[in-house]
Design a protein around this motif. Structure first.
Motif: not given
Length: 192
Positions: A4-7, A104-106, A111-112
Protein backbone atom coordinates in the motif's frame (compact mmCIF):
# COMPACT_ATOMS: atom_id res chain seq x y z
CA UNK A 1 1.02 -9.12 -1.61
CA UNK A 2 1.01 -5.65 -3.10
CA UNK A 3 2.38 -2.80 -0.99
CA UNK A 4 0.00 0.00 0.00
CA UNK A 5 0.98 3.61 -0.54
CA UNK A 6 0.46 6.14 2.24
CA UNK A 7 -0.47 9.31 0.38
CA UNK A 8 -0.14 12.95 1.45
CA UNK A 9 -1.38 15.81 -0.77
CA UNK A 10 0.23 19.25 -0.69
CA UNK A 11 -1.22 22.40 -2.24
CA UNK A 12 -0.30 26.06 -2.56
CA UNK A 13 -1.12 29.22 -4.52
CA UNK A 14 1.88 29.07 -6.88
CA UNK A 15 5.15 27.29 -7.57
CA UNK A 16 8.15 27.34 -9.86
CA UNK A 17 10.40 24.39 -10.65
CA UNK A 18 13.46 25.73 -12.43
CA UNK A 19 14.42 23.48 -15.34
CA UNK A 20 17.92 22.08 -14.84
CA UNK A 21 18.96 23.29 -18.30
CA UNK A 22 17.74 26.91 -17.77
CA UNK A 23 20.69 29.03 -16.71
CA UNK A 24 20.20 32.54 -18.06
CA UNK A 25 17.08 32.18 -20.15
CA UNK A 26 15.12 35.43 -20.27
CA UNK A 27 11.84 33.47 -20.59
CA UNK A 28 11.40 30.19 -18.76
CA UNK A 29 8.35 28.14 -17.85
CA UNK A 30 8.25 25.99 -14.75
CA UNK A 31 9.09 22.35 -15.19
CA UNK A 32 6.05 20.13 -14.79
CA UNK A 33 7.79 17.27 -13.04
CA UNK A 34 10.18 16.68 -10.15
CA UNK A 35 13.75 15.59 -10.83
CA UNK A 36 15.53 12.98 -8.67
CA UNK A 37 17.40 15.75 -6.83
CA UNK A 38 14.17 17.59 -5.96
CA UNK A 39 12.56 14.39 -4.65
CA UNK A 40 15.69 13.61 -2.63
CA UNK A 41 15.73 17.15 -1.22
CA UNK A 42 12.09 16.76 -0.14
CA UNK A 43 12.88 13.38 1.40
CA UNK A 44 15.71 14.87 3.43
CA UNK A 45 13.64 17.90 4.49
CA UNK A 46 10.75 15.68 5.61
CA UNK A 47 13.20 13.25 7.31
CA UNK A 48 11.47 10.19 5.86
CA UNK A 49 12.86 6.89 4.63
CA UNK A 50 11.70 7.12 1.04
CA UNK A 51 9.28 8.85 -1.31
CA UNK A 52 7.98 6.11 -3.57
CA UNK A 53 6.01 8.14 -6.13
CA UNK A 54 4.68 11.61 -6.88
CA UNK A 55 2.05 13.27 -9.08
CA UNK A 56 1.88 16.99 -9.88
CA UNK A 57 -1.15 18.89 -11.18
CA UNK A 58 -1.81 22.61 -11.54
CA UNK A 59 -4.49 25.01 -12.77
CA UNK A 60 -2.38 26.89 -15.33
CA UNK A 61 0.64 29.15 -15.85
CA UNK A 62 1.10 32.81 -14.99
CA UNK A 63 3.96 34.65 -16.66
CA UNK A 64 5.52 36.95 -14.08
CA UNK A 65 8.30 39.47 -14.40
CA UNK A 66 11.21 38.94 -12.05
CA UNK A 67 14.03 41.43 -11.55
CA UNK A 68 17.44 39.88 -11.01
CA UNK A 69 20.93 41.12 -10.25
CA UNK A 70 24.19 39.23 -10.62
CA UNK A 71 26.46 38.78 -7.62
CA UNK A 72 29.26 40.85 -9.10
CA UNK A 73 29.66 44.58 -9.51
CA UNK A 74 30.60 46.60 -12.62
CA UNK A 75 33.10 49.43 -12.25
CA UNK A 76 32.32 52.66 -14.08
CA UNK A 77 35.50 54.69 -13.53
CA UNK A 78 34.33 57.81 -15.39
CA UNK A 79 31.26 58.12 -13.17
CA UNK A 80 33.17 56.86 -10.12
CA UNK A 81 30.51 54.24 -9.53
CA UNK A 82 30.19 50.58 -8.74
CA UNK A 83 26.89 49.25 -10.09
CA UNK A 84 25.08 45.97 -10.18
CA UNK A 85 23.32 45.53 -13.51
CA UNK A 86 19.69 44.49 -13.45
CA UNK A 87 17.71 42.40 -15.85
CA UNK A 88 14.08 41.40 -16.15
CA UNK A 89 13.20 37.75 -16.64
CA UNK A 90 9.85 36.23 -17.57
CA UNK A 91 8.97 33.25 -15.38
CA UNK A 92 6.05 30.96 -16.20
CA UNK A 93 4.88 30.03 -12.70
CA UNK A 94 2.52 27.15 -11.87
CA UNK A 95 -0.83 28.35 -10.50
CA UNK A 96 -2.40 26.28 -7.70
CA UNK A 97 0.03 23.35 -7.86
CA UNK A 98 -1.00 20.16 -6.08
CA UNK A 99 1.63 17.59 -5.31
CA UNK A 100 0.70 14.08 -4.21
CA UNK A 101 3.48 12.11 -2.52
CA UNK A 102 3.34 8.36 -1.86
CA UNK A 103 5.25 6.94 1.10
CA UNK A 104 6.12 3.35 1.98
CA UNK A 105 5.00 3.57 5.61
CA UNK A 106 2.34 5.22 7.68
CA UNK A 107 5.08 6.53 9.99
CA UNK A 108 6.71 8.46 7.10
CA UNK A 109 3.31 9.83 6.04
CA UNK A 110 2.64 10.98 9.64
CA UNK A 111 5.94 12.88 9.62
CA UNK A 112 5.17 14.41 6.22
CA UNK A 113 1.62 15.54 6.97
CA UNK A 114 2.90 17.78 9.78
CA UNK A 115 5.33 19.74 7.59
CA UNK A 116 5.31 22.11 4.65
CA UNK A 117 7.46 21.61 1.55
CA UNK A 118 8.77 23.85 -1.22
CA UNK A 119 8.89 22.86 -4.88
CA UNK A 120 12.25 24.57 -5.45
CA UNK A 121 12.24 28.14 -4.16
CA UNK A 122 11.65 29.04 -0.51
CA UNK A 123 8.70 31.24 -1.43
CA UNK A 124 6.88 28.34 -3.16
CA UNK A 125 5.41 26.88 0.03
CA UNK A 126 2.98 23.98 -0.28
CA UNK A 127 0.98 22.98 2.79
CA UNK A 128 -0.28 19.46 3.52
CA UNK A 129 -3.91 18.50 3.56
CA UNK A 130 -4.67 16.91 6.95
CA UNK A 131 -5.83 13.50 5.72
CA UNK A 132 -3.46 10.63 4.95
CA UNK A 133 -4.94 8.26 2.39
CA UNK A 134 -4.05 4.65 1.80
CA UNK A 135 -4.17 3.38 -1.77
CA UNK A 136 -2.74 0.60 -3.86
CA UNK A 137 -0.56 1.03 -6.93
CA UNK A 138 -3.47 0.93 -9.40
CA UNK A 139 -5.32 3.66 -7.52
CA UNK A 140 -2.21 5.85 -7.44
CA UNK A 141 -1.53 5.16 -11.14
CA UNK A 142 -5.05 6.42 -11.94
CA UNK A 143 -4.51 9.82 -10.28
CA UNK A 144 -4.18 12.63 -12.83
CA UNK A 145 -0.81 14.33 -12.98
CA UNK A 146 2.71 14.53 -14.30
CA UNK A 147 5.21 12.08 -12.88
CA UNK A 148 8.82 11.52 -13.79
CA UNK A 149 9.49 7.82 -13.31
CA UNK A 150 13.18 7.34 -12.57
CA UNK A 151 15.16 4.67 -14.35
CA UNK A 152 18.31 3.71 -16.21
CA UNK A 153 19.67 5.04 -19.48
CA UNK A 154 19.05 1.81 -21.39
CA UNK A 155 15.32 1.60 -20.66
CA UNK A 156 12.94 2.61 -23.48
CA UNK A 157 11.74 6.23 -23.45
CA UNK A 158 14.32 7.43 -20.89
CA UNK A 159 15.97 10.83 -21.26
CA UNK A 160 18.55 12.72 -19.16
CA UNK A 161 16.92 14.79 -16.39
CA UNK A 162 19.88 16.60 -14.88
CA UNK A 163 22.65 16.07 -12.42
CA UNK A 164 21.96 14.54 -9.03
CA UNK A 165 23.14 17.11 -6.48
CA UNK A 166 23.18 14.45 -3.77
CA UNK A 167 25.39 11.98 -5.64
CA UNK A 168 29.11 12.18 -4.88
CA UNK A 169 30.00 12.05 -8.56
CA UNK A 170 27.02 14.07 -9.74
CA UNK A 171 26.21 11.51 -12.42
CA UNK A 172 23.48 12.21 -14.96
CA UNK A 173 20.11 10.70 -14.04
CA UNK A 174 17.39 9.44 -16.40
CA UNK A 175 13.64 9.35 -16.36
CA UNK A 176 10.46 9.00 -18.37
CA UNK A 177 7.48 11.33 -18.02
CA UNK A 178 4.11 9.70 -17.45
CA UNK A 179 1.04 11.88 -17.91
CA UNK A 180 -2.21 10.55 -16.51
CA UNK A 181 -5.62 12.12 -17.13
CA UNK A 182 -5.73 15.91 -17.35
CA UNK A 183 -2.98 17.25 -15.06
CA UNK A 184 -3.83 20.88 -15.87
CA UNK A 185 -6.93 21.20 -13.72
CA UNK A 186 -7.82 21.93 -10.14
CA UNK A 187 -8.13 18.94 -7.90
CA UNK A 188 -5.97 15.87 -7.67
CA UNK A 189 -8.51 13.19 -8.51
CA UNK A 190 -8.52 11.83 -4.97
CA UNK A 191 -11.52 13.82 -3.78
CA UNK A 192 -13.67 12.97 -6.77
Amino acid sequence: MEQDYYVVTYAGPFGYIKPWFAVRDSKTYSQQFLTPSIVEGMRQKLEVGTILRHKLTYAGFSVQLEQTQPRGWDLRPKQRQMVRPRSILNRGVLIHPRLVLAFASGEDAEKAVCQHICLCRNEDVLLPEPEIRTMNREQFDALPGYELRFGDQGEPGMFPVGFDRFSERGEMRYGKIEVTGNPIETGDGING
